[in-house]
Design a protein around this motif. Structure first.
Motif, PDB file in Angstrom:
ATOM      1  N   PHE B 116       0.856  -1.003   0.150  1.00  0.00           N
ATOM      2  CA  PHE B 116      -0.107   0.065  -0.210  1.00  0.00           C
ATOM      3  C   PHE B 116       0.872   1.401  -0.006  1.00  0.00           C
ATOM      4  CE2 PHE B 116      -2.178   3.232   2.682  1.00  0.00           C
ATOM      5  CZ  PHE B 116      -3.000   3.619   1.684  1.00  0.00           C
ATOM      6  N   LEU B 117       1.826   1.163   0.912  1.00  0.00           N
ATOM      7  CA  LEU B 117       2.729   2.107   0.937  1.00  0.00           C
ATOM      8  C   LEU B 117       3.505   2.476  -0.136  1.00  0.00           C
ATOM      9  CD1 LEU B 117       4.362   1.821   4.652  1.00  0.00           C
ATOM     10  CD2 LEU B 117       2.827   3.572   3.620  1.00  0.00           C
ATOM     11  N   GLN B 118       3.916   1.484  -1.147  1.00  0.00           N
ATOM     12  CA  GLN B 118       4.488   1.467  -2.313  1.00  0.00           C
ATOM     13  C   GLN B 118       3.580   2.271  -3.242  1.00  0.00           C
ATOM     14  OE1 GLN B 118       5.896  -2.296  -3.130  1.00  0.00           O
ATOM     15  NE2 GLN B 118       8.013  -1.856  -2.427  1.00  0.00           N
ATOM     16  N   LEU B 119       2.569   1.793  -3.220  1.00  0.00           N
ATOM     17  CA  LEU B 119       1.441   2.104  -4.127  1.00  0.00           C
ATOM     18  C   LEU B 119       1.110   3.771  -3.864  1.00  0.00           C
ATOM     19  CD1 LEU B 119      -0.500   0.718  -5.956  1.00  0.00           C
ATOM     20  CD2 LEU B 119      -2.242   1.126  -4.656  1.00  0.00           C
ATOM     21  N   SER B 120       1.000   4.179  -2.402  1.00  0.00           N
ATOM     22  CA  SER B 120       0.784   5.333  -2.220  1.00  0.00           C
ATOM     23  C   SER B 120       2.151   6.164  -2.761  1.00  0.00           C
ATOM     24  CB  SER B 120       0.371   5.738  -0.770  1.00  0.00           C
ATOM     25  OG  SER B 120       1.537   5.133  -0.159  1.00  0.00           O
ATOM     26  N   SER B 121       3.230   5.699  -2.317  1.00  0.00           N
ATOM     27  CA  SER B 121       4.546   6.469  -2.636  1.00  0.00           C
ATOM     28  C   SER B 121       4.583   6.610  -4.106  1.00  0.00           C
ATOM     29  CB  SER B 121       5.521   5.604  -2.010  1.00  0.00           C
ATOM     30  OG  SER B 121       6.088   4.642  -2.962  1.00  0.00           O
ATOM     31  N   THR B 122       4.303   5.577  -4.906  1.00  0.00           N
ATOM     32  CA  THR B 122       4.067   5.714  -6.267  1.00  0.00           C
ATOM     33  C   THR B 122       3.349   6.874  -6.817  1.00  0.00           C
ATOM     34  OG1 THR B 122       2.705   3.856  -6.589  1.00  0.00           O
ATOM     35  CG2 THR B 122       5.099   3.541  -7.136  1.00  0.00           C
ATOM     36  N   HIS B 123       1.842   6.582  -5.966  1.00  0.00           N
ATOM     37  CA  HIS B 123       1.019   7.797  -6.267  1.00  0.00           C
ATOM     38  C   HIS B 123       1.627   9.088  -6.055  1.00  0.00           C
ATOM     39  CE1 HIS B 123      -3.147   8.557  -7.244  1.00  0.00           C
ATOM     40  NE2 HIS B 123      -3.195   9.434  -5.974  1.00  0.00           N
ATOM     41  N   LEU B 124       1.967   9.274  -4.975  1.00  0.00           N
ATOM     42  CA  LEU B 124       2.592  10.455  -4.454  1.00  0.00           C
ATOM     43  C   LEU B 124       3.800  10.828  -5.300  1.00  0.00           C
ATOM     44  CD1 LEU B 124       2.697   9.951  -0.427  1.00  0.00           C
ATOM     45  CD2 LEU B 124       1.374  11.619  -1.746  1.00  0.00           C
ATOM     46  N   LYS B 125       4.357   9.882  -5.938  1.00  0.00           N
ATOM     47  CA  LYS B 125       5.522  10.365  -6.639  1.00  0.00           C
ATOM     48  C   LYS B 125       5.148  10.801  -8.063  1.00  0.00           C
ATOM     49  CE  LYS B 125       9.465   7.437  -5.480  1.00  0.00           C
ATOM     50  NZ  LYS B 125      10.027   6.078  -5.597  1.00  0.00           N
ATOM     51  N   GLU B 126       3.909  10.278  -8.437  1.00  0.00           N
ATOM     52  CA  GLU B 126       3.482  10.752  -9.578  1.00  0.00           C
ATOM     53  C   GLU B 126       2.825  12.204  -9.311  1.00  0.00           C
ATOM     54  OE1 GLU B 126       0.061   8.270 -10.850  1.00  0.00           O
ATOM     55  OE2 GLU B 126       1.647   6.405 -11.193  1.00  0.00           O
ATOM     56  N   GLN B 127       2.220  12.230  -8.234  1.00  0.00           N
ATOM     57  CA  GLN B 127       1.605  13.610  -7.721  1.00  0.00           C
ATOM     58  C   GLN B 127       2.657  14.326  -7.792  1.00  0.00           C
ATOM     59  OE1 GLN B 127      -0.577  13.385  -4.210  1.00  0.00           O
ATOM     60  NE2 GLN B 127      -2.511  13.537  -5.362  1.00  0.00           N
ATOM     61  N   LEU B 128       3.901  14.031  -7.268  1.00  0.00           N
ATOM     62  CA  LEU B 128       5.066  15.056  -6.923  1.00  0.00           C
ATOM     63  C   LEU B 128       5.259  15.392  -8.468  1.00  0.00           C
ATOM     64  CD1 LEU B 128       7.062  16.155  -4.828  1.00  0.00           C
ATOM     65  CD2 LEU B 128       8.468  14.102  -5.788  1.00  0.00           C
ATOM     66  N   GLU B 129       5.582  14.365  -9.154  1.00  0.00           N
ATOM     67  CA  GLU B 129       5.940  14.563 -10.573  1.00  0.00           C
ATOM     68  C   GLU B 129       4.929  15.547 -11.363  1.00  0.00           C
ATOM     69  OE1 GLU B 129       9.047  13.675 -13.022  1.00  0.00           O
ATOM     70  OE2 GLU B 129       8.424  12.744 -11.127  1.00  0.00           O
ATOM     71  N   LEU B 130       3.598  15.479 -11.237  1.00  0.00           N
ATOM     72  CA  LEU B 130       2.659  16.073 -11.525  1.00  0.00           C
ATOM     73  C   LEU B 130       2.819  17.758 -11.127  1.00  0.00           C
ATOM     74  CD1 LEU B 130       0.352  15.223 -13.608  1.00  0.00           C
ATOM     75  CD2 LEU B 130      -1.060  15.994 -11.693  1.00  0.00           C
ATOM     76  N   SER B 131       2.978  17.790  -9.776  1.00  0.00           N
ATOM     77  CA  SER B 131       3.035  18.909  -9.276  1.00  0.00           C
ATOM     78  C   SER B 131       4.451  19.856  -9.693  1.00  0.00           C
ATOM     79  CB  SER B 131       2.941  19.095  -7.794  1.00  0.00           C
ATOM     80  OG  SER B 131       3.694  18.266  -7.211  1.00  0.00           O
ATOM     81  N   LYS B 132       5.561  18.783  -9.839  1.00  0.00           N
ATOM     82  CA  LYS B 132       6.814  19.445 -10.280  1.00  0.00           C
ATOM     83  C   LYS B 132       6.662  20.031 -11.741  1.00  0.00           C
ATOM     84  CE  LYS B 132      10.550  17.056  -7.680  1.00  0.00           C
ATOM     85  NZ  LYS B 132      11.392  15.750  -7.978  1.00  0.00           N
ATOM     86  N   ARG B 133       5.900  19.174 -12.354  1.00  0.00           N
ATOM     87  CA  ARG B 133       5.464  19.631 -13.928  1.00  0.00           C
ATOM     88  C   ARG B 133       4.814  21.041 -13.767  1.00  0.00           C
ATOM     89  NH1 ARG B 133       3.128  15.234 -16.609  1.00  0.00           N
ATOM     90  NH2 ARG B 133       4.316  13.806 -15.183  1.00  0.00           N
ATOM     91  N   GLU B 134       3.756  20.591 -13.100  1.00  0.00           N
ATOM     92  CA  GLU B 134       2.955  22.085 -12.858  1.00  0.00           C
ATOM     93  C   GLU B 134       3.917  23.281 -12.498  1.00  0.00           C
ATOM     94  OE1 GLU B 134      -0.759  22.152 -10.575  1.00  0.00           O
ATOM     95  OE2 GLU B 134      -1.274  20.557 -11.645  1.00  0.00           O
ATOM     96  N   ASN B 135       4.484  22.977 -11.367  1.00  0.00           N
ATOM     97  CA  ASN B 135       5.561  24.048 -10.810  1.00  0.00           C
ATOM     98  C   ASN B 135       6.374  24.495 -12.085  1.00  0.00           C
ATOM     99  OD1 ASN B 135       6.200  25.478  -8.780  1.00  0.00           O
ATOM    100  ND2 ASN B 135       8.014  24.160  -8.355  1.00  0.00           N
ATOM    101  N   THR B 136       6.960  23.624 -12.639  1.00  0.00           N
ATOM    102  CA  THR B 136       7.981  24.330 -13.729  1.00  0.00           C
ATOM    103  C   THR B 136       7.218  24.813 -14.746  1.00  0.00           C
ATOM    104  OG1 THR B 136       7.513  21.952 -14.787  1.00  0.00           O
ATOM    105  CG2 THR B 136       9.475  22.515 -13.531  1.00  0.00           C
ATOM    106  N   GLY B 137       5.579  24.343 -14.995  1.00  0.00           N
ATOM    107  CA  GLY B 137       5.122  24.923 -15.958  1.00  0.00           C
ATOM    108  C   GLY B 137       4.689  26.476 -15.490  1.00  0.00           C
ATOM    109  N   LEU B 138       4.276  26.651 -13.939  1.00  0.00           N
ATOM    110  CA  LEU B 138       3.883  27.828 -13.575  1.00  0.00           C
ATOM    111  C   LEU B 138       5.178  28.711 -13.390  1.00  0.00           C
ATOM    112  CD1 LEU B 138       1.569  26.743 -10.653  1.00  0.00           C
ATOM    113  CD2 LEU B 138       1.092  28.427 -12.505  1.00  0.00           C
TER     114      LEU B 138
END
Lengths: 449, 582
Positions: B116-138
């Motif tokens: 679960f943690l891995q899943l959530s971590s991957t999820h979070l990682k994805e989110q992180l990635e997404l937010s990072k992307r967003e951040n870079t976009g912003l």
């Protein structure tokens, strides 16, 4: 209301003598003097050339006819028809000629405003006044005829000279605080001289007869300023029309602004009456095609018009002036107080078809006359609060506090009223067309009621 | 759930407890396990002894009782210990299995958790990635916007500069044009001069006037020579016209002023008449208004007297006139306002009744109220008058009266104080009773303690004697008694102190009253202490005593102050201060 028959005139030169007895008209190079009552020709004078200017002397005894092109002035006497006088300005040229108030001197302004020549009919003496300024209104005589104010330009500075008209003695000579003086006007009581600057600067200066600066008034800076200035007959108010579409009224004690009249495109003032001229084409009905109608056939082509009272708010037609051109058609160009100083009529140039009438007692708008075409000329009755105006069509319009009427001038050949003049008694009105004139007699019994 | 978790916890703790042994078990039992597969030729006829010793060793290492002891001597193996041992082993094994199972479950859980943690971590990682992307976009956008802003600022600056430049250009051009114009005008003037001269010189076509015969002047007079005299005359005439103009203006102003004055007078007259009629209507009920009326009449008189002088335009008179007008105007205004309010009241109050009736009743009401007000005012005035009389230095009679008055006041104050003191005394009495009770209790306790001590000493004495150890439990009991009594010993001194202090303080009753805290407070305090489980009576007492002592110590200066204060007529504040001091 009755109308006389139509007479010929040229250059719209047609004037009633100051005593109101005679009517002088110019037709090409002939001067015709008629009796006002009977309209019979009393005298006929022939000038050397086409007359470009004509004026009565103050005592109604002499008539001045100026022929600017030839630099000639001819004076005729009403009492002695064979008396003649000719003044030749020679090659120096002539641009303006006028009587002095005493009717014994003629002031000629030469071309390029080189000088003003004063000719005496009594002594044949000639005197010169140098450096007159070429401007909107450079010479003004006081109402009592005692003094003359003359705008001068020397060394790129404006001066005003006050002369005693009696013997042309220079009474006062003073520099004015103007950039480029545009005009001057005596108050009707002859004690205050209003001087205004050119339209580049809003500045009105008031000088006492003895040359003291009484007051300076400036409403704003930078934008185009004064366009017209008028004294009220009582000398109590000075109305200043300007390019910002406002009229400012100064009082004669503190010379401060009492009020300002704005000329907005929409009238919300519920107390003002808005008269709108409505044009109706005459309906050609079968029974209307009677003989009577055909005889005055030209009226068929004329339109009927009447005034309608519009409920406020009213939107007035506005023409936006071209900003690239000089002397833009905006602002108050014409101001006129009624003879009793009770009313003020104004015209705003970008609403050329509208005349505004203001009540000076209440300092408020009384009436707005919205015409179908641009107003050419308006003048107050010299006796009553009655305003006559014309718009270059076949109608005469009259406003009085009681109401507003439009009258068709019943003449043949489509008499178009270009200009009008009241007789000094206020009983009749001279209507001037392009080449014709006609008299209009008022029904004074009606007025007396 | 909580049960199971507790079980798990138990097991875990047990597993922890046994940790060394299973490890060893595993490490060592790898061999036996293999042997299990071969179906144990571990023990043969020959090596029974060794096996036995080995197993014994193993078993002992597991912490179980040995299968056999050499001490017992017999090589024969007893069945019971073996069975016991086996049973223990099986138990151990079971436990091991259970722990294993648990651990497996746990492991499963943890693994699922991990998943679960891995899943959530991957999820979070994805989110992180997404937010990072967003951040870079912003960030990118921000950069772009900043760039834009910069360019805009630059353009603004350039525009401003442009404007400045243009303004400068305009200014310079204006000055240039002005200069040019002046130059042109000068030239123009020069040309004019020249033209004038030329025209004057030219004879060819001269200016001329050709008159048949010259005409007379309009006024019929002959023209005059220009002399200094005429000049002076002109000046004189000019000033004459000016003067006449000013004259007319002044006359107009005078006329206007006179008119205005007339209007003012008219107004004044009207107002006076209106107000006076009102007054006469009201005079019936008003006595006090007489003064006012007189004032008004005086004013009227003044006005009347000034009437004649008004015509003379005397400054004073004018002032008076305007002042009186102002006054009257104010009155009229208030009157009108009153009428207004009356009218509104009438409207509100009586819709059915006719206006006249409403007004009448209202007027009556108003008059009544006015009368009341007036009476109140009278009262106030008389009071003020009296006060003024009092305040002014006066004769002996008034002085005695004054002193009497003061005495009375003082008495009153004293009585009040006395009352409060009485109350406090009562409180103190109660307190004292409490204390005496406490003291009685204490003495009882002391007696008990004394007895106890005697007993204890006796025991001690007895323990020193050869017949010892006979009564062990009793000794422990006495020990606990001692622990209580020890505190009591320390407390023992305190009551004495307390009493001493009290005896010192009791002499003036009120002071003592102030010293003691109110019993209610004390009770409350003790109640508050109750939940602390220190419910043993002597202990509480000790504490109470200590507290009271503290209050004593802290209170003495305060008490003095209070006394002083009470002298300063603040006796009513005493209880409050007392409580606060405690």
């Amino acid at each position: 209301m009755n109308f006389s028959e139509v007479f010929k005139q040229s250059n719209q030169l047609c004037k009633v003598s100051p005593d109101g007895k005679y009517l002088a008209t110019c037709v090409q190079y002939r001067l015709v003097v008629r009796d006002v009552e009977t309209l019979q020709i009393l005298q006929l004078y022939t000038c050397l050339d086409q007359i470009s200017h004509m004026d009565w002397s103050s005592d109604s005894l002499f008539i001045l006819c100026a022929m600017y092109k030839r630099g000639l002035v001819q004076v005729w006497s009403l009492e002695q028809p064979d008396w003649h006088c000719k003044i030749d300005e020679g090659s120096i040229g002539l641009v303006s000629s006028r009587w002095s108030p005493d009717g014994r001197h003629i002031l000629n302004t030469t071309e390029f405003h080189l000088r003003v020549t004063v000719w005496s009919l009594c002594t044949k003496a000639v005197s010169y006044i140098k450096y007159p300024k070429a401007c909107q209104k450079g010479i003004d005589f006081s109402r009592d005829g005692c003094y003359m104010a003359l705008a001068e330009r020397r060394d790129c500075k404006d001066f005003v000279s006050v002369f005693v008209c009696d013997d042309w003695h220079l009474l006062r000579h003073f520099e004015t605080e103007t950039q480029d003086l545009a005009g001057l006007e005596w108050s009707p009581n002859g004690c205050v001289l209003a001087v205004w600057d050119s339209c580049l600067e809003y500045k009105v200066l008031l000088y006492s007869l003895d040359g003291r600066l009484l007051s300076t008034y400036s409403a704003y800076e930078w934008s185009l300023g004064v366009k017209s200035v008028t004294w009220s007959p009582s000398s109590q108010f000075l109305a200043i029309g300007s390019y910002d579409e406002k009229v400012r009224i100064l009082n004669h004690i503190t010379w401060k602004k009492i009020t300002q009249f704005e000329h907005p495109a929409t009238i919300n003032n519920t107390k003002a009456v808005v008269y709108k001229e409505v044009v109706k084409r005459p309906a050609v009905c079968s029974d209307d095609l009677s003989l009577h109608n055909i005889t005055i056939g030209n009226t068929l082509f004329n339109t009927q018009s009447k005034y309608e009272i519009c409920p406020t708010p009213v939107q007035l037609p506005v023409v936006k002036p071209d900003p690239d051109r000089a002397n833009p058609k905006i602002g108050i160009s014409t101001l006129a107080f009624s003879s009793d100083s009770r009313y003020l009529a104004t015209k705003n140039d970008n609403m050329a078809s509208v005349v505004w009438v203001w009540d000076v007692q209440k300092m408020s708008l009384v009436a707005v006359l919205e015409q179908t075409t641009a107003v050419r000329c308006f003048q107050w009755d010299p006796r009553r609060p009655r305003l006559a105006l014309c718009t270059g069509n076949t109608k005469l319009y009259l406003w009085s506090p009681a109401g507003c009427v439009s009258v068709q001038v019943p003449t043949e050949g489509g008499f178009q009223v270009q200009s009008l003049n009241w007789h000094c008694s206020g009983d009749s009105l001279i209507l001037l067309g392009k080449e014709q004139l006609c008299l209009c007699y008022m029904d004074n019994d009606q007025e007396d009621k | 759930m909580p049960e199971s978790s507790s079980e798990v916890m138990d097991i875990r703790s047990s597993s922890v407890e046994y940790r060394p042994s299973p490890l060893r078990q595993f490490s060592q039992s790898s061999l036996p396990l293999h042997r299990d597969y071969m179906l144990s030729d571990f023990c043969t006829e020959h090596n029974v002894q060794e096996c036995l010793s080995h197993i014994n060793q193993e078993v002992s290492s597991l912490g179980l009782p040995p299968l056999w002891t050499e001490a017992s001597g017999s090589s024969e193996m007893k069945v019971v210990p073996v069975l016991n041992c086996m049973y223990d082993l099986i138990q151990l094994h079971h436990r091991g299995l259970r722990t294993l199972e648990n651990m497996e479950v746990e492991q499963l859980k943890t693994s699922s958790n991990v998943d679960f943690l891995q899943l959530s971590s991957t999820h979070l990682k994805e989110q992180l990635e997404l937010s990072k992307r967003e951040n870079t976009g912003l960030l990118e956008r921000e950069r772009q916007l900043q760039l834009k802003v910069k360019t805009l600022q630059n353009s603004l600056k350039t525009e401003k500069e442009e404007v400045q430049k243009l303004q400068n250009i305009i200014a310079s051009r204006a000055s240039q044009y002005n200069h040019e114009m002046k130059r042109k005008e000068r030239e123009f003037n020069k040309l004019k001069e020249r033209l004038n001269q030329l025209l004057a010189d030219k004879k060819e076509k001269k200016q001329a006037i050709d008159v048949l015969n010259s005409i007379g002047r309009a006024d019929g007079k002959r023209s005059l020579w220009k002399t200094v005299k005429t000049e002076a005359k002109h000046e004189g005439e000019m000033y004459k016209t000016l003067l006449s103009n000013y004259d007319t203006r002044q006359r107009e102003l005078l006329l206007e002023n006179a008119e205005l004055k007339k209007v003012l007078q008219q107004m004044k007259k009207d107002m006076v008449s209106i107000l006076s009629s009102r007054k006469t209507a009201l005079r019936g009920d008003k006595h006090q208004d007489a003064g006012k009326q007189v004032d008004a009449e005086e004013e009227e008189e003044v006005f009347d007297s000034s009437k004649e002088s008004v015509e003379l335009y005397c400054d004073q008179a004018r002032e008076k006139l305007t002042n009186s007008i102002r006054l009257q105007w104010r009155r009229l205004k208030s009157h009108v306002e009153r009428l207004d309010s009356q009218a509104s009241l009438a409207q509100m109050g009586e819709n059915t009744n006719s206006d006249a009736v409403a007004r009448e009743t209202h007027e009556d009401e108003m008059d009544r109220l006015k009368l009341e007000i007036q009476q109140c005012k009278d009262l106030i005035q008389t009071q003020q008058h009296l006060l003024q009389q009092l305040s002014s230095p006066c004769d002996d009679e008034t002085a005695s009266l004054l002193s009497d008055c003061f005495m009375l006041q003082e008495k009153e104050r004293f009585r009040e104080e006395w009352k409060t003191l009485e109350e406090q005394r009562k409180i103190f009495e109660r307190e004292r009773r409490n204390f005496t009770e406490a003291a009685i209790r204490l003495s009882h306790e002391r007696k008990d303690f004394e007895d106890d001590r005697a007993l204890w000493l006796k025991h001690q004495f007895l323990s020193l004697s050869p017949f010892a150890d006979s009564k062990k439990p009793q000794m422990s009991k006495s020990k606990s008694a001692f622990s209580i009594s020890k505190t009591e010993v320390s407390a023992e001194t305190d009551p004495e102190k307390l009493i001493k202090c009290r005896s010192g303080a009791t002499s003036p009753i009120p002071r003592c009253v102030q010293l003691t805290p109110p019993p209610t407070d004390d009770l409350h305090r003790t109640l508050c202490l109750m939940p602390d489980n220190r419910s043993t009576k002597p202990k509480r007492k000790v504490e109470h005593v200590e507290e009271s002592q503290i209050s004593f110590n802290g209170n003495i200066p305060v008490q003095c102050k209070q006394w002083n204060d009470s002298e300063d007529q603040y006796s009513h504040l005493l209880p409050k201060e007392k409580t606060s001091s405690i």
